[in-house]
Scaffold this motif. Structure first.
Motif, PDB file in Angstrom:
ATOM      1  N   ILE A   1     -18.236  28.159 -16.664  1.00 15.17           N
ATOM      2  CA  ILE A   1     -18.267  29.402 -15.898  1.00 15.17           C
ATOM      3  C   ILE A   1     -16.929  30.133 -16.036  1.00 15.17           C
ATOM      4  O   ILE A   1     -15.911  29.523 -16.330  1.00 15.17           O
ATOM      5  N   ILE A   2     -16.974  31.451 -15.807  1.00 15.20           N
ATOM      6  CA  ILE A   2     -15.741  32.241 -15.774  1.00 15.20           C
ATOM      7  C   ILE A   2     -15.260  32.289 -14.322  1.00 15.20           C
ATOM      8  O   ILE A   2     -16.038  32.592 -13.405  1.00 15.20           O
ATOM      9  N   LEU A   3     -13.995  31.969 -14.116  1.00 12.59           N
ATOM     10  CA  LEU A   3     -13.427  31.975 -12.764  1.00 12.59           C
ATOM     11  C   LEU A   3     -12.924  33.375 -12.424  1.00 12.59           C
ATOM     12  O   LEU A   3     -12.033  33.895 -13.105  1.00 12.59           O
ATOM     13  N   VAL A   4     -13.502  33.974 -11.377  1.00 12.92           N
ATOM     14  CA  VAL A   4     -13.090  35.316 -10.969  1.00 12.92           C
ATOM     15  C   VAL A   4     -12.803  35.327  -9.462  1.00 12.92           C
ATOM     16  O   VAL A   4     -12.984  36.332  -8.779  1.00 12.92           O
ATOM     17  N   GLY A   5     -12.350  34.188  -8.966  1.00 12.80           N
ATOM     18  CA  GLY A   5     -12.034  34.129  -7.539  1.00 12.80           C
ATOM     19  C   GLY A   5     -11.068  32.999  -7.261  1.00 12.80           C
ATOM     20  O   GLY A   5     -11.353  32.079  -6.498  1.00 12.80           O
ATOM     21  N   THR A   6      -9.904  33.039  -7.891  1.00 11.81           N
ATOM     22  CA  THR A   6      -8.957  31.912  -7.775  1.00 11.81           C
ATOM     23  C   THR A   6      -7.592  32.329  -7.239  1.00 11.81           C
ATOM     24  O   THR A   6      -6.802  31.453  -6.870  1.00 11.81           O
TER      25      THR A   6
ATOM     26  N   LYS B   1      -0.670  31.188  -5.404  1.00  9.37           N
ATOM     27  CA  LYS B   1      -1.345  32.302  -6.055  1.00  9.37           C
ATOM     28  C   LYS B   1      -0.663  32.558  -7.411  1.00  9.37           C
ATOM     29  O   LYS B   1      -0.894  31.795  -8.329  1.00  9.37           O
ATOM     30  N   SER B   2       0.197  33.562  -7.492  1.00 12.19           N
ATOM     31  CA  SER B   2       0.787  33.851  -8.804  1.00 12.19           C
ATOM     32  C   SER B   2       1.631  32.705  -9.365  1.00 12.19           C
ATOM     33  O   SER B   2       1.717  32.531 -10.575  1.00 12.19           O
ATOM     34  N   VAL B   3       2.295  31.936  -8.511  1.00 16.04           N
ATOM     35  CA  VAL B   3       3.146  30.840  -9.001  1.00 16.04           C
ATOM     36  C   VAL B   3       2.291  29.719  -9.601  1.00 16.04           C
ATOM     37  O   VAL B   3       2.721  29.018 -10.515  1.00 16.04           O
ATOM     38  N   GLY B   4       1.081  29.535  -9.064  1.00 16.78           N
ATOM     39  CA  GLY B   4       0.142  28.597  -9.685  1.00 16.78           C
ATOM     40  C   GLY B   4       0.231  27.170  -9.202  1.00 16.78           C
ATOM     41  O   GLY B   4      -0.348  26.256  -9.816  1.00 16.78           O
ATOM     42  N   THR B   5       0.959  26.895  -8.115  1.00 21.11           N
ATOM     43  CA  THR B   5       1.048  25.519  -7.605  1.00 21.11           C
ATOM     44  C   THR B   5       0.585  25.511  -6.145  1.00 21.11           C
ATOM     45  O   THR B   5      -0.467  26.029  -5.842  1.00 21.11           O
ATOM     46  N   VAL B   6       1.361  24.919  -5.260  1.00 19.47           N
ATOM     47  CA  VAL B   6       1.095  25.004  -3.832  1.00 19.47           C
ATOM     48  C   VAL B   6       2.438  24.963  -3.119  1.00 19.47           C
ATOM     49  O   VAL B   6       3.387  24.336  -3.600  1.00 19.47           O
ATOM     50  N   GLY B   7       2.519  25.621  -1.975  1.00 15.21           N
ATOM     51  CA  GLY B   7       3.772  25.669  -1.225  1.00 15.21           C
ATOM     52  C   GLY B   7       3.963  27.059  -0.660  1.00 15.21           C
ATOM     53  O   GLY B   7       3.205  27.977  -0.988  1.00 15.21           O
ATOM     54  N   GLY B   8       4.956  27.203   0.215  1.00 18.12           N
ATOM     55  CA  GLY B   8       5.220  28.507   0.797  1.00 18.12           C
ATOM     56  C   GLY B   8       6.712  28.718   0.934  1.00 18.12           C
ATOM     57  O   GLY B   8       7.489  27.776   0.760  1.00 18.12           O
ATOM     58  N   PHE B   9       7.107  29.962   1.203  1.00 16.85           N
ATOM     59  CA  PHE B   9       8.542  30.219   1.320  1.00 16.85           C
ATOM     60  C   PHE B   9       8.834  31.448   2.172  1.00 16.85           C
ATOM     61  O   PHE B   9       7.953  32.284   2.408  1.00 16.85           O
ATOM     62  N   ILE B  10      10.078  31.502   2.640  1.00 15.70           N
ATOM     63  CA  ILE B  10      10.622  32.711   3.255  1.00 15.70           C
ATOM     64  C   ILE B  10      11.938  32.987   2.553  1.00 15.70           C
ATOM     65  O   ILE B  10      12.723  32.057   2.327  1.00 15.70           O
TER      66      ILE B  10
ATOM     67  N   ASN C   1     -15.497  34.537  -4.831  1.00 15.81           N
ATOM     68  CA  ASN C   1     -15.446  33.995  -3.468  1.00 15.81           C
ATOM     69  C   ASN C   1     -16.523  34.652  -2.620  1.00 15.81           C
ATOM     70  O   ASN C   1     -16.607  35.877  -2.562  1.00 15.81           O
ATOM     71  N   MET C   2     -17.315  33.835  -1.940  1.00 13.68           N
ATOM     72  CA  MET C   2     -18.146  34.393  -0.885  1.00 13.68           C
ATOM     73  C   MET C   2     -17.342  34.241   0.399  1.00 13.68           C
ATOM     74  O   MET C   2     -17.071  33.133   0.847  1.00 13.68           O
TER      75      MET C   2
ATOM     76  N   LEU D   1     -18.265  39.748  -1.354  1.00 18.99           N
ATOM     77  CA  LEU D   1     -18.061  38.863  -2.495  1.00 18.99           C
ATOM     78  C   LEU D   1     -16.757  39.352  -3.121  1.00 18.99           C
ATOM     79  O   LEU D   1     -16.628  40.523  -3.470  1.00 18.99           O
ATOM     80  N   ARG D   2     -15.811  38.444  -3.218  1.00 21.02           N
ATOM     81  CA  ARG D   2     -14.468  38.875  -3.599  1.00 21.02           C
ATOM     82  C   ARG D   2     -14.097  38.363  -4.984  1.00 21.02           C
ATOM     83  O   ARG D   2     -14.188  37.177  -5.265  1.00 21.02           O
ATOM     84  N   CYS D   3     -13.680  39.300  -5.840  1.00 20.73           N
ATOM     85  CA  CYS D   3     -13.192  38.948  -7.171  1.00 20.73           C
ATOM     86  C   CYS D   3     -11.670  39.022  -7.149  1.00 20.73           C
ATOM     87  O   CYS D   3     -11.101  39.897  -6.502  1.00 20.73           O
ATOM     88  N   SER D   4     -11.013  38.116  -7.849  1.00 19.67           N
ATOM     89  CA  SER D   4      -9.590  38.315  -8.117  1.00 19.67           C
ATOM     90  C   SER D   4      -9.371  38.066  -9.599  1.00 19.67           C
ATOM     91  O   SER D   4      -9.876  37.099 -10.163  1.00 19.67           O
ATOM     92  N   LEU D   5      -8.632  38.991 -10.210  1.00 21.11           N
ATOM     93  CA  LEU D   5      -8.400  38.937 -11.649  1.00 21.11           C
ATOM     94  C   LEU D   5      -7.220  38.044 -11.985  1.00 21.11           C
ATOM     95  O   LEU D   5      -6.380  37.766 -11.130  1.00 21.11           O
ATOM     96  N   CYS D   6      -7.178  37.620 -13.240  1.00 19.64           N
ATOM     97  CA  CYS D   6      -6.089  36.792 -13.744  1.00 19.64           C
ATOM     98  C   CYS D   6      -5.543  37.465 -14.997  1.00 19.64           C
ATOM     99  O   CYS D   6      -6.308  38.051 -15.777  1.00 19.64           O
ATOM    100  N   ALA D   7      -4.230  37.378 -15.196  1.00 19.04           N
ATOM    101  CA  ALA D   7      -3.613  37.976 -16.384  1.00 19.04           C
ATOM    102  C   ALA D   7      -4.183  37.371 -17.661  1.00 19.04           C
ATOM    103  O   ALA D   7      -4.091  37.976 -18.727  1.00 19.04           O
TER     104      ALA D   7
END
Lengths: 81, 401
Positions: B47-52, B245-254, B355-356, B368-374
């Motif tokens: 499948i093509i991923l359009v919600g990641t 999201k854009s960084v591609g791993t997991v974690g958060g920051f301020i 994403n539903m 239904l939410r799409c998110s694009l990837c570079a």
């Protein structure tokens, strides 16, 4: 000085358009059970009351405001603080 | 005695009703293989991923993978400790250095998730008698952080500058105020008028936090977010972000330039009372952030793909959440829950994952939410459009002429 006697009837006027269920509106009417208001409607109603009295009703206060009478008390308390 | 689960019965009934209709379960999809940032295998089919939210396609970047493998071998699988005890390794410091460099700010603090970064900031920074003023459409992590703290919480209408100003004026003199904004709002992918909002918040003397979770990597000259694009970098006190999201791993920051910022490491409970990120994760994140700074081609491609998908779906008659592609999120509005589930199932059968959005996340909206990837190729985007059209026919979704 605002008093509950003047605030309550005005609140009932403001709430009337939100009373889709046609419930009797008085100090003991509850928002969740009697008026069956969803979260979006509560936000709109809160904004109208805030505008009427040029005040803020913080979101964290809402769970304690179960009835129209509770809101009248809160308005009087905040405005006279 | 009542069963404590009874209060969930309406939700259980709703879910069981959805499943009884013979549709696929949108909330328990299992990806058996991940072939690339844009392709996966589900039930033996590609499948093509359009919600990641994998906007910049960094999850399989060779430099990122290599950094993670090295850290895994050298520092082990986990830290088994809090950042303030035994859980700060060389990699955590390196990751914070990469963030300071990326944002050109004095301070950076890495949390174990983006959710916790917001919990930590909101719950710690504003105390009793202070105010947090937030957009009504704020992310759950912002609301939850507010609920954890003792400040008074005031909402303003989504993206409404005049309403924000009106509410700020009603705050009593002498109270501390934090205004919380987001660069991109994730439900329909619209962006905030940050220039105007920051001006209004500054005029009121408030501190300002901007969550750039859905904008990092591809807004602004350096990819810092909508606040950079809006030219308000000097007026924002805190930028909150995520690695997932854009960084591609997991974690958060301020990140922040506030001279007293570092004290948050002692008072932000979601930072103190949890284990720090595993060494491989911070190593991957640092490598990814360093590359994002220079990812100009990827940025350009992501924007092109987002605008093309938005335009094509709109021309095909779908109802979208925004008039134009304001971000890399394209939300397709569905008339009701049933059609939404049918359309989601038809898309999966066609080989497209979106994403539903569960209705409780967006009251009154079915999305239904799409998110694009570079990394989405032009051919993939054309394929997504064609499959959307076929899925609409299968699902009986009426399209505008």
């Amino acid at each position: 000085m605002l008093t509950k006697d003047t605030v309550l009837p005005r609140l009932i006027e403001i709430i009337t358009p939100f009373n889709r269920a046609g419930t009797d509106l008085n100090a003991k009417t509850t928002f969740a059970t009697d008026l069956e208001l969803d979260s979006l409607t509560v936000m709109d109603l809160t904004a109208e009351i805030e505008d009427e009295y040029d005040m803020l009703i913080p979101v964290n206060m809402l769970p304690d405001l179960e009835t129209i009478g509770d809101v009248a008390d809160a308005v009087v308390k905040i405005k006279n603080a | 005695m009542p069963d404590l689960f009874d209060k969930f019965q309406p939700l259980i009934d709703q879910y069981e009703g959805l499943m009884a209709s013979g549709l696929r379960d949108p909330f328990h999809l299992q990806m058996d293989e991940i072939l690339s940032p844009t392709r996966a295998v589900v039930n033996g089919r590609e499948i093509i991923l359009v919600g990641t939210y994998n906007y910049m396609g960094m999850t399989f970047d060779p430099d990122v993978i290599e950094a993670g493998q090295k850290a895994l071998a050298e520092f082990g699988a986990g830290t088994t400790g809090s950042r303030v005890l035994n859980g700060t390794f060389q990699g955590h410091a390196e990751c914070e250095a990469a963030l300071r460099d990326f944002y050109d700010m004095e301070h950076a603090m890495v949390f174990s998730t983006g959710y916790q970064a917001n919990l930590g900031l909101m719950s710690a920074i504003a105390g009793r008698g202070d105010y947090i003023v937030l957009d009504a459409d704020s992310h759950a992590s912002i609301y939850d952080g507010c609920a954890m703290g003792n400040a008074d919480i005031v909402r303003f209408k989504h993206n409404d500058v005049a309403d924000l100003e009106k509410r700020l004026k009603r705050i009593p003199d002498g109270a501390g105020v934090l205004v919380v904004l987001e660069g991109v709002y994730s439900m329909v992918g619209d962006i905030a008028p940050l220039k105007e909002m920051v001006a209004v918040a500054k005029a009121a003397g408030a501190m300002i936090a901007v969550d750039e979770a859905h904008a990092m990597g591809f807004f602004g000259e350096h990819g810092r977010g909508v606040f950079e694009q809006a030219g308000v970098e000097d007026d924002v006190d805190f930028v909150v972000g995520t690695f997932s999201k854009s960084v591609g791993t997991v974690g958060g920051f301020i990140v922040s330039n506030h001279p007293k910022f570092e004290v948050l490491r002692f008072v932000a409970r979601p930072y103190v009372y949890t284990a720090s990120l595993p060494p491989a994760v911070v190593a991957c994140s640092a490598a990814s952030i360093r590359k994002l700074k220079y990812a100009h081609n990827k940025r350009a491609h992501l924007w092109e793909a987002s605008r093309h998908l938005h335009k094509s779906l709109r021309e095909a008659g779908f109802t979208l959440g925004t008039e134009t592609a304001e971000s890399a999120i394209i939300a397709v509005k569905m008339p009701d829950q049933e059609t939404s589930a049918k359309m989601w199932t038809a898309l999966i059968e066609e080989g497209v994952y979106v994403n539903m959005v569960p209705p409780q996340a967006t009251p009154g909206l079915h999305l239904l939410r799409c998110s694009l990837c570079a990394d989405h190729t032009s051919a993939q985007v054309e394929e997504i459009i064609a499959r959307f059209k076929r899925a609409a026919a299968t699902a009986g979704l009426p399209l505008k002429a």
